[in-house]
Scaffold this motif. Structure first.
Motif, mmCIF file in Angstrom:
data_model
loop_
_atom_site.group_PDB
_atom_site.id
_atom_site.type_symbol
_atom_site.label_atom_id
_atom_site.label_comp_id
_atom_site.label_asym_id
_atom_site.label_seq_id
_atom_site.Cartn_x
_atom_site.Cartn_y
_atom_site.Cartn_z
ATOM 1 N N ALA A 4 20.404 33.325 33.081
ATOM 2 C CA ALA A 4 20.052 33.852 34.401
ATOM 3 C C ALA A 4 21.283 34.097 35.275
ATOM 4 N N SER A 5 22.264 33.189 35.259
ATOM 5 C CA SER A 5 23.463 33.400 36.067
ATOM 6 C C SER A 5 24.296 34.545 35.514
ATOM 7 N N LYS A 6 24.305 34.690 34.191
ATOM 8 C CA LYS A 6 25.047 35.784 33.572
ATOM 9 C C LYS A 6 24.441 37.133 33.928
ATOM 10 N N VAL A 7 23.121 37.210 33.921
ATOM 11 C CA VAL A 7 22.442 38.451 34.305
ATOM 12 C C VAL A 7 22.752 38.776 35.763
ATOM 13 N N ALA A 8 22.724 37.760 36.620
ATOM 14 C CA ALA A 8 23.042 37.971 38.034
ATOM 15 C C ALA A 8 24.481 38.444 38.204
ATOM 16 N N PHE A 9 25.384 37.893 37.402
ATOM 17 C CA PHE A 9 26.790 38.275 37.504
ATOM 18 C C PHE A 9 27.005 39.725 37.069
ATOM 19 N N VAL A 10 26.378 40.127 35.973
ATOM 20 C CA VAL A 10 26.494 41.514 35.520
ATOM 21 C C VAL A 10 25.936 42.458 36.586
ATOM 22 N N HIS A 11 24.811 42.081 37.156
ATOM 23 C CA HIS A 11 24.207 42.881 38.235
ATOM 24 C C HIS A 11 25.163 42.985 39.418
ATOM 25 N N PHE B 245 33.798 37.333 30.016
ATOM 26 C CA PHE B 245 33.383 38.546 30.724
ATOM 27 C C PHE B 245 34.531 39.552 30.868
ATOM 28 N N GLY B 246 35.705 39.182 30.420
ATOM 29 C CA GLY B 246 36.847 40.075 30.533
ATOM 30 C C GLY B 246 37.831 39.697 31.617
ATOM 31 N N GLY B 247 37.599 38.553 32.250
ATOM 32 C CA GLY B 247 38.533 38.087 33.261
ATOM 33 C C GLY B 247 39.865 37.708 32.634
ATOM 34 N N ARG B 248 40.949 37.879 33.378
ATOM 35 C CA ARG B 248 42.275 37.526 32.877
ATOM 36 C C ARG B 248 43.164 37.054 34.023
ATOM 37 N N GLU B 249 44.188 36.333 33.658
ATOM 38 C CA GLU B 249 45.105 35.815 34.661
ATOM 39 C C GLU B 249 46.224 36.812 34.945
ATOM 40 N N ILE B 250 46.561 36.932 36.217
ATOM 41 C CA ILE B 250 47.704 37.748 36.625
ATOM 42 C C ILE B 250 48.552 36.911 37.582
ATOM 43 N N PRO B 251 49.855 37.227 37.699
ATOM 44 C CA PRO B 251 50.713 36.473 38.616
ATOM 45 C C PRO B 251 50.196 36.575 40.053
ATOM 46 N N MET C 67 40.027 30.492 39.430
ATOM 47 C CA MET C 67 40.599 29.694 38.346
ATOM 48 C C MET C 67 40.008 30.112 37.004
ATOM 49 N N LYS C 68 40.775 29.943 35.939
ATOM 50 C CA LYS C 68 40.332 30.354 34.609
ATOM 51 C C LYS C 68 39.243 29.437 34.075
ATOM 52 N N THR C 69 38.182 30.066 33.548
ATOM 53 C CA THR C 69 37.129 29.337 32.849
ATOM 54 C C THR C 69 36.758 30.140 31.606
ATOM 55 N N PRO C 70 36.236 29.484 30.564
ATOM 56 C CA PRO C 70 35.819 30.201 29.358
ATOM 57 C C PRO C 70 34.777 31.272 29.652
ATOM 58 N N LEU C 71 33.852 30.999 30.567
ATOM 59 C CA LEU C 71 32.806 31.974 30.887
ATOM 60 C C LEU C 71 33.406 33.239 31.474
ATOM 61 N N LEU C 72 34.296 33.092 32.442
ATOM 62 C CA LEU C 72 34.895 34.268 33.081
ATOM 63 C C LEU C 72 35.774 35.029 32.101
ATOM 64 N N ALA C 73 36.463 34.308 31.237
ATOM 65 C CA ALA C 73 37.279 34.969 30.223
ATOM 66 C C ALA C 73 36.400 35.777 29.274
ATOM 67 N N VAL D 246 41.322 36.939 37.545
ATOM 68 C CA VAL D 246 40.641 38.083 38.168
ATOM 69 C C VAL D 246 39.841 38.845 37.112
ATOM 70 N N LEU D 247 38.917 39.639 37.596
ATOM 71 C CA LEU D 247 38.194 40.566 36.740
ATOM 72 C C LEU D 247 38.243 41.937 37.394
ATOM 73 N N PHE D 248 38.770 42.908 36.688
ATOM 74 C CA PHE D 248 38.709 44.284 37.154
ATOM 75 C C PHE D 248 37.370 44.843 36.679
ATOM 76 N N PRO D 249 36.527 45.336 37.582
ATOM 77 C CA PRO D 249 35.165 45.741 37.228
ATOM 78 C C PRO D 249 35.060 46.641 36.009
ATOM 79 N N ASP D 250 36.015 47.541 35.831
ATOM 80 C CA ASP D 250 35.963 48.444 34.675
ATOM 81 C C ASP D 250 36.241 47.720 33.360
ATOM 82 N N GLU D 251 36.723 46.474 33.429
ATOM 83 C CA GLU D 251 37.046 45.709 32.224
ATOM 84 C C GLU D 251 35.949 44.711 31.854
ATOM 85 N N LEU D 252 34.803 44.803 32.517
ATOM 86 C CA LEU D 252 33.702 43.883 32.233
ATOM 87 C C LEU D 252 33.278 43.964 30.770
ATOM 88 N N LYS D 253 33.163 42.805 30.130
ATOM 89 C CA LYS D 253 32.690 42.717 28.756
ATOM 90 C C LYS D 253 31.344 42.018 28.730
#
Length: 231
Positions: free
Chosen positions: A177-184, A209-215, A201-207, A75-82
């Motif tokens: 381009a996809s990264k810019v769209a994602f930040v937007h 951006f600040g994404g992390r795994e939770i139970p 699912m976990k991917t290096p790209l999402l990680a 998951v990514l909590f919006p306030d944790e976006l990197k």
């Protein structure tokens, strides 16, 4: 709960043909991680019910409809976006134009055509495209788009219910381009008060951006609150 099952080598999976409901999340298999049901259709009613319970469809054209709820959940909590320094530079350059919901069908079709490492074909089948376009018409599927010289060069899409967002896929034909769209997209969701973005699912790209795994249990508890809030 459905009393019909598919017996796999790693356990039993519920059959949800017809009007059978999804089983509780704890019935999902550990291997393959999160497989919880097989069958059913892709009507808007079925899809929205699935997402409200933290379940999503994922299957190839030559496979039956399969439903998943992995543990843990990315998951990514919006306030944790990197945002990396290089991406910040790209954003400041304003080389791309960003829009919301002006080309949903084009975005999902483009996502279906992007080659994925380690994947033969795509899970975004014509059936999936049709189903999510119907969700878009109802306001439950949205796209974030990146444009260059009036040409769509990147984008991402997903499902929104209440103040919960479920990311599905992204594509790009131009670097970043996809990264810019994602930040937007994340900025848009923050402005709407969305509290959590499901990345599945976990991917290096999402990680990155600040994404992390939770139970899965924690994920389910959070989304249950968020889906019942109005954006």
């Amino acid at each position: 709960m459905s009393t019909a099952y598919y017996q796999l080598s790693t356990g039993r999976v519920a059959s949800i043909d017809g009007d059978c409901p999804f089983p509780p999340l704890e019935y999902a298999l550990a291997e393959p991680n999160g497989l919880i049901a097989i069958g059913g259709d892709l009507t808007t009613t079925r899809l929205l019910d699935a997402y409200k319970h933290g379940i999503f469809p994922w299957f190839s054209e030559d496979e039956p409809t399969m439903w998943w709820s992995p543990d843990p959940r990315m998951v990514l909590f919006p306030d944790e976006l990197k945002i990396s320094a290089s991406l910040k530079k790209t954003l400041k350059s304003h080389a791309f134009k960003t829009r919301m919901n002006t080309a949903f069908q084009a975005v999902i079709i483009a996502c279906s055509q992007v080659p994925r490492p380690g994947q033969n074909g795509t899970w975004i089948t014509p059936e999936i495209i049709s189903a999510y376009c119907e969700l878009h018409k109802l306001g439950h599927a949205i796209s974030s788009e990146c444009w260059l010289d009036n040409k769509l060069v990147g984008g991402c899409y997903g499902v929104i219910i209440g103040k919960m967002f479920y990311g599905e896929s992204m594509f790009h034909t131009q670097t970043d381009a996809s990264k810019v769209a994602f930040v937007h997209l994340v900025e848009h969701l923050k402005s709407k008060g969305v509290g959590m973005i499901d990345c599945q699912m976990k991917t290096p790209l999402l990680a990155s951006f600040g994404g992390r795994e939770i139970p899965r249990k924690e994920f389910s508890q959070i989304l249950t609150k968020l889906v019942n809030l109005n954006v």
